[in-house]
Design a protein around this motif. Structure first.
Motif, PDB file in Angstrom:
ATOM      1  N   ALA A   1       7.257   6.335  -3.425  1.00 57.30           N
ATOM      2  CA  ALA A   1       6.081   6.936  -2.782  1.00 57.30           C
ATOM      3  C   ALA A   1       5.099   7.441  -3.842  1.00 57.30           C
ATOM      4  CB  ALA A   1       6.510   8.072  -1.859  1.00 57.30           C
ATOM      5  N   ASP A   2       5.626   8.010  -4.932  1.00 53.69           N
ATOM      6  CA  ASP A   2       4.758   8.466  -6.028  1.00 53.69           C
ATOM      7  C   ASP A   2       4.060   7.282  -6.691  1.00 53.69           C
ATOM      8  OD1 ASP A   2       5.504  11.067  -5.542  1.00 53.69           O
ATOM      9  OD2 ASP A   2       7.067  11.101  -7.090  1.00 53.69           O
ATOM     10  N   LYS A   3       4.768   6.163  -6.817  1.00 53.92           N
ATOM     11  CA  LYS A   3       4.155   4.979  -7.418  1.00 53.92           C
ATOM     12  C   LYS A   3       3.013   4.456  -6.553  1.00 53.92           C
ATOM     13  CE  LYS A   3       6.678   4.385 -11.160  1.00 53.92           C
ATOM     14  NZ  LYS A   3       6.082   4.441 -12.520  1.00 53.92           N
ATOM     15  N   LEU A   4       3.161   4.582  -5.237  1.00 49.53           N
ATOM     16  CA  LEU A   4       2.069   4.197  -4.333  1.00 49.53           C
ATOM     17  C   LEU A   4       0.895   5.163  -4.474  1.00 49.53           C
ATOM     18  CD1 LEU A   4       4.109   3.225  -1.149  1.00 49.53           C
ATOM     19  CD2 LEU A   4       2.518   1.707  -2.343  1.00 49.53           C
ATOM     20  N   ALA A   5       1.209   6.452  -4.549  1.00 44.60           N
ATOM     21  CA  ALA A   5       0.152   7.460  -4.641  1.00 44.60           C
ATOM     22  C   ALA A   5      -0.620   7.340  -5.947  1.00 44.60           C
ATOM     23  CB  ALA A   5       0.756   8.856  -4.504  1.00 44.60           C
ATOM     24  N   SER A   6       0.081   6.961  -7.025  1.00 47.64           N
ATOM     25  CA  SER A   6      -0.586   6.833  -8.335  1.00 47.64           C
ATOM     26  C   SER A   6      -1.246   5.477  -8.514  1.00 47.64           C
ATOM     27  CB  SER A   6       0.440   7.055  -9.445  1.00 47.64           C
ATOM     28  OG  SER A   6       1.393   5.997  -9.470  1.00 47.64           O
TER      29      SER A   6
ATOM     30  N   HIS B   1      -8.815 -10.100   1.667  1.00 47.90           N
ATOM     31  CA  HIS B   1      -8.545  -9.391   2.914  1.00 47.90           C
ATOM     32  C   HIS B   1      -7.065  -9.035   2.930  1.00 47.90           C
ATOM     33  CE1 HIS B   1      -8.923  -8.118   7.055  1.00 47.90           C
ATOM     34  NE2 HIS B   1      -7.885  -8.873   7.372  1.00 47.90           N
ATOM     35  N   PHE B   2      -6.765  -7.772   3.077  1.00 47.12           N
ATOM     36  CA  PHE B   2      -5.386  -7.315   3.030  1.00 47.12           C
ATOM     37  C   PHE B   2      -5.052  -6.555   4.309  1.00 47.12           C
ATOM     38  CE2 PHE B   2      -6.886  -7.767  -1.303  1.00 47.12           C
ATOM     39  CZ  PHE B   2      -5.901  -8.572  -1.843  1.00 47.12           C
ATOM     40  N   TYR B   3      -3.751  -6.563   4.660  1.00 51.88           N
ATOM     41  CA  TYR B   3      -3.324  -6.055   5.957  1.00 51.88           C
ATOM     42  C   TYR B   3      -2.676  -4.672   5.899  1.00 51.88           C
ATOM     43  CZ  TYR B   3      -3.886 -10.988   7.098  1.00 51.88           C
ATOM     44  OH  TYR B   3      -4.399 -12.247   7.248  1.00 51.88           O
ATOM     45  N   LEU B   4      -2.192  -4.263   4.739  1.00 51.84           N
ATOM     46  CA  LEU B   4      -1.383  -3.050   4.669  1.00 51.84           C
ATOM     47  C   LEU B   4      -2.107  -1.916   3.964  1.00 51.84           C
ATOM     48  CD1 LEU B   4       2.162  -4.361   3.671  1.00 51.84           C
ATOM     49  CD2 LEU B   4       1.136  -4.187   5.929  1.00 51.84           C
ATOM     50  N   THR B   5      -1.775  -0.717   4.355  1.00 52.79           N
ATOM     51  CA  THR B   5      -2.120   0.479   3.600  1.00 52.79           C
ATOM     52  C   THR B   5      -0.862   0.917   2.844  1.00 52.79           C
ATOM     53  OG1 THR B   5      -1.440   1.980   5.362  1.00 52.79           O
ATOM     54  CG2 THR B   5      -3.724   1.168   5.414  1.00 52.79           C
ATOM     55  N   PRO B   6      -0.986   1.783   1.858  1.00 50.35           N
ATOM     56  CA  PRO B   6       0.211   2.277   1.178  1.00 50.35           C
ATOM     57  C   PRO B   6       1.205   2.936   2.145  1.00 50.35           C
ATOM     58  CG  PRO B   6      -1.741   2.796  -0.113  1.00 50.35           C
ATOM     59  CD  PRO B   6      -2.229   2.241   1.198  1.00 50.35           C
ATOM     60  N   GLU B   7       0.688   3.629   3.164  1.00 54.82           N
ATOM     61  CA  GLU B   7       1.571   4.278   4.140  1.00 54.82           C
ATOM     62  C   GLU B   7       2.378   3.240   4.920  1.00 54.82           C
ATOM     63  OE1 GLU B   7      -1.465   6.829   2.728  1.00 54.82           O
ATOM     64  OE2 GLU B   7      -1.689   4.926   3.813  1.00 54.82           O
TER      65      GLU B   7
END
Length: 375
Positions: free
Chosen positions: A56-61, A88-94
């Motif tokens: 999760a930290d790697k996504l946040a950074s 065009h991308f489908y996902l958010t980090p969440e």
């Protein structure tokens, strides 16, 4: 999700199963298309092992990213590089974090977010109170957004019946095409009928008996173990009669062999004198050793399964008492231990167990012979 992509890593002699899915890693100012390796112990390899919290930290950074800016050059190691044009991308980090958490649940055979939502929905359907609706709605919103429309496994209705129930009357839900739908009493009635039919269909499927019987044995597997009898084989060998080294003389052509093992190795070699020595060997061990030191037919590996099948048929046709022992094993799986061959036998997870499968085939042929039908 990528649960069917199998991988693993070894930790202190223990194998930790895992899977993978593609993602982007931003290292410095460069973007790389790579694989996230996700393991059952909750570790994620994103160019270095991380816990779920660390991931999760790697996504946040923005070390792991779910999109690439237009005009950015992207590289895939040992494959090539390209410049992103109209990306065009489908996902958010969440969404990606939620999917990875679900994957860890799947790898551990635990209910994932979708399963937890459907369980909460069952509680609401059994007792449709507002607190239960709120719990189901919370569980629904815990499903990663890009996976919600798969929750019911219905590509026609998507998750619309589910959303109608969890958000309730007076709300407005978004359909898969972006249109909005007001949840009216009529919509709720449709959703309730949908789940009633779904439950009935699920129950009908669970109660359905396949026309051809079970696909897997319904009884515990039977292991046919190797054993040594220093004082000779017992008069009643029981299931050991299914062993190839069990004394059961069989006539093949114009020659009689003491056991299936004697016959198999005698037929494997090309020299007639060696065949005679194998046929006369006191022990099956000696028969195999003679064959090991003899020239065998060039195409023996291709022919051996057919030869063994014929020998087993001869054994159980010529020894009806042993055929009854084989038939008494029912329809269960037969596991044949064969220390000298991982082709014929199986030990634990290792071995192809061809002998067990051939015994099941001959057993089926014996049973078919007792059916009153023209086959």
């Amino acid at each position: 999700m990528a649960i069917h992509n199998a991988t693993w890593r070894d930790v202190d002699g223990e194998r930790i199963v895992g899977t993978w899915r593609p993602a982007f890693i931003r290292n410095g100012g460069s973007y790389f298309l790579t694989d996230l390796l996700i393991y059952a112990d909750g570790m994620v390899d994103c160019w270095g092992l991380e816990t779920l919290e660390g991931f999760a930290d790697k996504l946040a950074s923005k070390w792991v990213v779910t999109d690439v800016p237009e005009g950015t050059r992207v590289s895939a190691h040992h494959l090539g590089s390209w410049k992103a044009a109209e990306p065009h991308f489908y996902l958010t980090p969440e969404m990606l974090l939620g999917e990875v958490r679900d994957t860890v649940d799947d790898l551990n055979h635990r209910p994932n977010s979708t399963a937890r939502c459907l369980a909460a929905l069952d509680i609401f359907l059994a007792e449709p109170t507002e607190p239960n609706r709120a719990a189901a709605r919370e569980a629904y919103e815990a499903i990663p957004e890009h996976l919600r429309h798969y929750a019911l496994g219905d590509m026609d209705n998507k998750d619309h019946p589910l959303k109608a129930l969890v958000y309730g009357p007076g709300s407005q839900i978004e359909l898969w095409n972006g249109e909005a739908l007001d949840v009216t009493e009529e919509t709720l009635a449709w959703a309730l009928e949908y789940f009633a039919k779904r439950e009935q269909a699920r129950q009908d499927y669970a109660d359905k008996k396949p026309a051809d019987g079970p696909t897997e044995p319904v009884e515990t597997s039977i292991v046919i173990e190797e054993r040594v009898f220093p004082r000779g084989w017992p008069e009643d060998p029981g299931k050991m009669a299914l062993r190839n080294e069990c004394p059961a003389p069989i006539l093949i052509g114009d020659r009689t062999y003491p056991t299936v093992t004697h016959a198999y190795w005698a037929l494997a070699v090309t020299d007639e004198q060696r065949r005679a020595e194998i046929r006369a060997a006191d022990r099956t061990y000696d028969a195999r050793k003679i064959a090991e030191d003899s020239a065998r037919h060039e195409n023996w590996p291709q022919a051996r399964v057919a030869i063994m099948t014929r020998l087993l048929r001869a054994k159980f046709q010529q020894h009806p008492d042993y055929a009854e022992i084989l038939l008494a094993t029912g329809a269960t799986r037969l596991i044949y231990h064969e220390g000298g061959s991982s082709f014929w036998g199986q030990h634990g997870r290792d071995g192809r167990n061809w002998m067990g499968r051939l015994l099941e085939l001959v057993r089926s042929e014996l049973a078919a012979g007792r059916l009153d039908m023209p086959i």
